[in-house]
Scaffold this active site. Sequence first.
Site, PDB file in Angstrom:
ATOM      1  CB  CYS A  64      -0.906   0.009   1.227  1.00 52.64           C
ATOM      2  SG  CYS A  64      -1.998   1.428   1.290  1.00 52.64           S
ATOM      3  CG  LEU A  65       4.468   3.495  -1.844  1.00 50.01           C
ATOM      4  CD1 LEU A  65       4.693   4.228  -0.516  1.00 50.01           C
ATOM      5  CD2 LEU A  65       5.757   2.821  -2.288  1.00 50.01           C
TER       6      LEU A  65
END
Length: 180
Positions: free
Chosen positions: A86-87
């Site tokens: 999750c970036l």
Amino acid sequence: MSASTKRRIETDVMKLLMSDYEVTLVNDNIREFYVRFYGPPETPFAGGIWKIHVELQADYPYKSPSIGFMNKIFHPNIDELSGSVCLDVINQTWSPMFDMINIFEVFLPQLLRYPNPNDPLNGEAAALMMRHPKEYEAKVKEYVQRYATKEALDPKTEDNEDDEEDEEMSDVGSIDEDES
């Protein structure tokens, strides 16, 4: 796939291959490969080695690459089971200005240095980081020792070593049976 897309993929992958990163193509496919990624120094991830799976979509560089950790990592923004990351810069704000080397030299090191527990994929890691930072750091280091070492990435291949492990496991099984 257009000629410019193909050229861009070749350029980006070639930069990675010529860098210090160990890159392994899957079936000689330039659009799917693994990269050995080392934990940044001065973080609890230091000394860790992760195998990152990278897949470039047909519309790369206009669409971000698909990236996942193959061996376990304890981090608020990385799903422990799937290895999904999750970036924002990879998931939402990706730009064709970025290339593959940015992911391994900037984006992933920053993710490990500055986890965001407010946007977790791993709720347990996020909660532990916020409530008990020392315990979080200890668990990160434990995961590094268990799952992110050279030995964990390069499993033993000699038959006699595997036989010894099987014997150890059967001993453990007999202990459990005695306790019940």
